[in-house]
Scaffold this motif. Structure first.
Motif, PDB file in Angstrom:
ATOM      1  N   MET A   1      30.868  22.464 -70.363  1.00  0.00           N
ATOM      2  CA  MET A   1      30.066  22.389 -72.057  1.00  0.00           C
ATOM      3  C   MET A   1      28.605  22.327 -71.062  1.00  0.00           C
ATOM      4  O   MET A   1      27.964  23.297 -71.756  1.00  0.00           O
ATOM      5  N   THR A   2      28.701  21.359 -69.990  1.00  0.00           N
ATOM      6  CA  THR A   2      26.706  20.835 -69.580  1.00  0.00           C
ATOM      7  C   THR A   2      26.986  22.287 -68.248  1.00  0.00           C
ATOM      8  O   THR A   2      25.759  21.915 -67.655  1.00  0.00           O
ATOM      9  N   SER A   3      26.923  23.612 -68.951  1.00  0.00           N
ATOM     10  CA  SER A   3      26.691  25.071 -68.327  1.00  0.00           C
ATOM     11  C   SER A   3      25.312  25.398 -68.333  1.00  0.00           C
ATOM     12  O   SER A   3      24.380  26.628 -67.486  1.00  0.00           O
ATOM     13  N   ILE A   4      25.059  25.315 -69.642  1.00  0.00           N
ATOM     14  CA  ILE A   4      23.807  25.309 -70.570  1.00  0.00           C
ATOM     15  C   ILE A   4      22.784  24.606 -70.582  1.00  0.00           C
ATOM     16  O   ILE A   4      22.671  23.203 -70.116  1.00  0.00           O
ATOM     17  N   GLU A   5      21.511  25.127 -69.981  1.00  0.00           N
ATOM     18  CA  GLU A   5      20.949  24.514 -68.825  1.00  0.00           C
ATOM     19  C   GLU A   5      19.997  23.403 -69.712  1.00  0.00           C
ATOM     20  O   GLU A   5      19.558  22.036 -69.078  1.00  0.00           O
ATOM     21  N   PRO A   6      19.331  23.613 -70.901  1.00  0.00           N
ATOM     22  CA  PRO A   6      18.901  22.443 -71.609  1.00  0.00           C
ATOM     23  C   PRO A   6      19.125  21.046 -71.396  1.00  0.00           C
ATOM     24  O   PRO A   6      19.111  20.070 -71.394  1.00  0.00           O
ATOM     25  N   LEU A   7      21.259  21.100 -72.419  1.00  0.00           N
ATOM     26  CA  LEU A   7      21.812  19.641 -72.056  1.00  0.00           C
ATOM     27  C   LEU A   7      21.971  19.450 -70.890  1.00  0.00           C
ATOM     28  O   LEU A   7      22.269  18.458 -70.695  1.00  0.00           O
ATOM     29  N   LYS A   8      22.234  20.590 -69.784  1.00  0.00           N
ATOM     30  CA  LYS A   8      22.873  19.711 -68.797  1.00  0.00           C
ATOM     31  C   LYS A   8      21.663  18.773 -67.999  1.00  0.00           C
ATOM     32  O   LYS A   8      21.738  17.371 -67.878  1.00  0.00           O
ATOM     33  N   ASN A   9      20.346  19.127 -68.418  1.00  0.00           N
ATOM     34  CA  ASN A   9      18.739  18.123 -67.983  1.00  0.00           C
ATOM     35  C   ASN A   9      18.916  17.382 -68.638  1.00  0.00           C
ATOM     36  O   ASN A   9      18.809  16.434 -67.684  1.00  0.00           O
ATOM     37  N   ILE A  10      19.023  17.542 -69.974  1.00  0.00           N
ATOM     38  CA  ILE A  10      18.553  15.791 -70.778  1.00  0.00           C
ATOM     39  C   ILE A  10      20.169  14.845 -70.186  1.00  0.00           C
ATOM     40  O   ILE A  10      19.913  14.515 -70.223  1.00  0.00           O
ATOM     41  N   VAL A  11      20.915  15.120 -70.165  1.00  0.00           N
ATOM     42  CA  VAL A  11      22.873  14.316 -69.897  1.00  0.00           C
ATOM     43  C   VAL A  11      21.659  14.166 -67.836  1.00  0.00           C
ATOM     44  O   VAL A  11      22.210  12.847 -67.640  1.00  0.00           O
ATOM     45  N   GLN A  12      21.649  14.863 -67.572  1.00  0.00           N
ATOM     46  CA  GLN A  12      21.454  14.194 -65.929  1.00  0.00           C
ATOM     47  C   GLN A  12      19.837  12.761 -65.723  1.00  0.00           C
ATOM     48  O   GLN A  12      19.756  12.373 -65.612  1.00  0.00           O
TER      49      GLN A  12
END
Length: 199
Positions: A1-12
């Protein structure tokens, strides 16, 4: 799921918030995706307002909104002779939530912790001592974290303050209601015995 860059960035980024783990950050990110754009705009605006307009009180270093002095320092009805010494702004929030303390505060910005490279110079001790020269403080209440670092800070400040003939007190520490003695650490149990009441 967090392979989508914007989603990965916000989770981080959300994971950097104290108390927010990776799973909670993912849930928050998915929630942000699910809300309307207008709701997201309000959230962004609230965060921007927080960053732009909330600072620290020039007297006690608690949070202040668009002014030099916080609501406690500028409140004429508070007892200006009684000062509660805390390590962090969140401690002020906890004490205020109780609704029984009507004095003023001083936020040190932490506690003495040599292992973390925090000595007296890194705290707002100099500003605190300066206040004592200009304000008529009759009692100082120590409400620092009940830890080895908090105790070290209390002992350090007590030595500095003793010659000033100001009443010094410390909030009681002990066993929380509903907990078992077997789970209490030695420091907590020791403080509970020291702070016992006569029945």
């Amino acid at each position: 799921m967090t392979s989508i860059e914007p989603l990965k960035n916000i989770v981080q980024e959300l994971s950097k918030i104290p108390g927010i783990g990776h799973k909670t950050a993912q849930r928050m990110a998915l929630y942000l995706l699910s809300i309307k754009a207008s709701e997201l705009d309000y959230l962004i605006e609230a965060i921007k307002d927080l960053k732009d307009n909330v600072g620290f009180c020039k007297r006690c270093f608690y949070l202040s909104y668009k002014t030099d002095l916080c609501t406690h320092c500028s409140d004429e009805h508070r007892d200006k002779n009684k000062l509660c010494l805390v390590s962090d702004s969140k401690d002020v929030l906890a004490i205020e939530k109780m609704g029984r303390y009507n004095g003023i505060y001083h936020v040190l910005g932490g506690v003495i912790s040599p292992l973390d490279g925090i000595g007296p110079e890194q705290l707002r001790i100099k500003e605190f001592l300066q206040r004592l020269k200009t304000e008529e403080i009759k009692e100082i209440i120590f409400a620092l974290t009940p830890s080895i670092e908090g105790e070290t800070t209390t002992m350090y400040l007590t030595k500095l303050l003793k010659p000033l003939n100001i009443q010094l007190s410390q909030i009681a520490h002990g066993i929380p209601l509903g907990s078992d003695l077997e789970w209490a650490d030695e420091l907590t149990l020791n403080r509970a015995f020291e702070g016992r009441n006569i029945l």
